[in-house]
Design a protein around this motif. Sequence first.
Motif, PDB file in Angstrom:
ATOM      1  N   GLU A 149       0.844  -1.189   0.000  1.00  0.00           N
ATOM      2  CA  GLU A 149       0.000   0.000   0.000  1.00  0.00           C
ATOM      3  C   GLU A 149       0.877   1.235   0.000  1.00  0.00           C
ATOM      4  OE1 GLU A 149      -2.568  -0.102   3.358  1.00  0.00           O
ATOM      5  OE2 GLU A 149      -3.289  -2.125   2.944  1.00  0.00           O
ATOM      6  N   GLU A 150       0.637   2.113  -0.984  1.00  0.00           N
ATOM      7  CA  GLU A 150       1.397   3.347  -0.961  1.00  0.00           C
ATOM      8  C   GLU A 150       0.673   4.371  -0.073  1.00  0.00           C
ATOM      9  OE1 GLU A 150       0.186   6.086  -2.633  1.00  0.00           O
ATOM     10  OE2 GLU A 150      -1.467   5.080  -3.619  1.00  0.00           O
ATOM     11  N   SER A 194      -1.468   6.666   0.022  1.00  0.00           N
ATOM     12  CA  SER A 194      -2.914   6.887   0.108  1.00  0.00           C
ATOM     13  C   SER A 194      -3.666   5.588   0.362  1.00  0.00           C
ATOM     14  CB  SER A 194      -3.413   7.524  -1.187  1.00  0.00           C
ATOM     15  OG  SER A 194      -3.265   6.634  -2.266  1.00  0.00           O
ATOM     16  N   SER A 195      -2.953   4.547   0.753  1.00  0.00           N
ATOM     17  CA  SER A 195      -3.512   3.214   1.009  1.00  0.00           C
ATOM     18  C   SER A 195      -3.997   2.517  -0.249  1.00  0.00           C
ATOM     19  CB  SER A 195      -4.638   3.259   2.037  1.00  0.00           C
ATOM     20  OG  SER A 195      -4.169   3.709   3.277  1.00  0.00           O
ATOM     21  N   ALA A 196      -3.611   3.019  -1.400  1.00  0.00           N
ATOM     22  CA  ALA A 196      -3.900   2.297  -2.637  1.00  0.00           C
ATOM     23  C   ALA A 196      -2.917   1.137  -2.759  1.00  0.00           C
ATOM     24  CB  ALA A 196      -3.764   3.224  -3.832  1.00  0.00           C
ATOM     25  N   ASN A 215      -9.845   5.088  -4.699  1.00  0.00           N
ATOM     26  CA  ASN A 215      -9.011   4.391  -5.673  1.00  0.00           C
ATOM     27  C   ASN A 215      -9.880   3.475  -6.537  1.00  0.00           C
ATOM     28  OD1 ASN A 215      -6.643   5.447  -4.226  1.00  0.00           O
ATOM     29  ND2 ASN A 215      -7.145   3.893  -2.686  1.00  0.00           N
ATOM     30  N   TYR A 230      -9.796  -0.022  -9.184  1.00  0.00           N
ATOM     31  CA  TYR A 230      -9.059  -1.206  -9.594  1.00  0.00           C
ATOM     32  C   TYR A 230      -9.802  -1.915 -10.719  1.00  0.00           C
ATOM     33  CZ  TYR A 230      -6.756  -0.637  -5.079  1.00  0.00           C
ATOM     34  OH  TYR A 230      -6.055  -0.130  -3.998  1.00  0.00           O
ATOM     35  N   GLN A 279     -12.520   1.783  -4.097  1.00  0.00           N
ATOM     36  CA  GLN A 279     -12.032   1.522  -2.739  1.00  0.00           C
ATOM     37  C   GLN A 279     -11.827   2.860  -2.047  1.00  0.00           C
ATOM     38  OE1 GLN A 279      -7.867   1.231  -2.326  1.00  0.00           O
ATOM     39  NE2 GLN A 279      -7.889  -0.493  -0.901  1.00  0.00           N
ATOM     40  N   SER A 317     -10.229   4.923   1.323  1.00  0.00           N
ATOM     41  CA  SER A 317      -9.188   4.769   2.341  1.00  0.00           C
ATOM     42  C   SER A 317      -9.136   6.005   3.226  1.00  0.00           C
ATOM     43  CB  SER A 317      -7.840   4.507   1.676  1.00  0.00           C
ATOM     44  OG  SER A 317      -7.526   5.567   0.771  1.00  0.00           O
TER      45      SER A 317
END
Lengths: 119, 109
Positions: free
Chosen positions: A100-101, A103-105, B34, B36, B89, B91
């Motif tokens: 995870e980078e 930004s938690s992506a 995000n 995906y 997603q 976060s």
Amino acid sequence: QLQLQESGPGLVKPSETLSLTCTVSGISISSSNYYWGWIRQPPGKGLEWIGSIYYSGSAYYNPSLKSRVTISVDTSKNQFSLKLRSVTAADTAVYYCTREEVSSASDYWGQGTLVTVSS
Amino acid sequence: DIQMTQSPSSLSASVGDRVTITCRASQSIRNYLNWYQQKPQKAPQLLIYAASSLQSGVPSRFSGSGSGTDFTLTISSLQPEDFATYYCQQSYGTPPSITFGQGTRLEIK
């Protein structure tokens, strides 16, 4: 080239503990700015985040799983691990480890490993 | 928990079409969103991070927009390799309690 590889038993009995390890290659797990996480996907269903850990050992978890989950890190082996206690059939899933980078992506994923809970 | 709702759940489109997928959060998540792409029997691949930033190596026909509670993923001109399932997603938070949308399956018409 950064790679993540999950390993562990593919079959676990109900009420027992699921244990998986993710081996990281191509980068030190102690690199700053990254967390390391676990995500799972029951067959035919969507994605569920399990938890994440920093190389220092600081971890945080999905509230719905928190009581049963421990994620740990071994910087000497460049690995991090997942333990899920008291499993049931509902824990049957493909388990992915990820990087995870900031930004938690999750920008890197392992190939995933199917864990089946069955007697 | 912050709930993420994607729409539609499934979508049929043709090569060359412009496609938009929507993701709505149950509360403001600023830009902590995000996207995906997942193909059958494969791990998901990060397309867009922080709502609108294109991940390295991802084709420019993919774009993301939005902030607060409403977000979109747009594919400007569908290619054969784009038929897959897409997940949003969130976060948001310190530490974040990460949640995914239920997924949007993009199929060939």
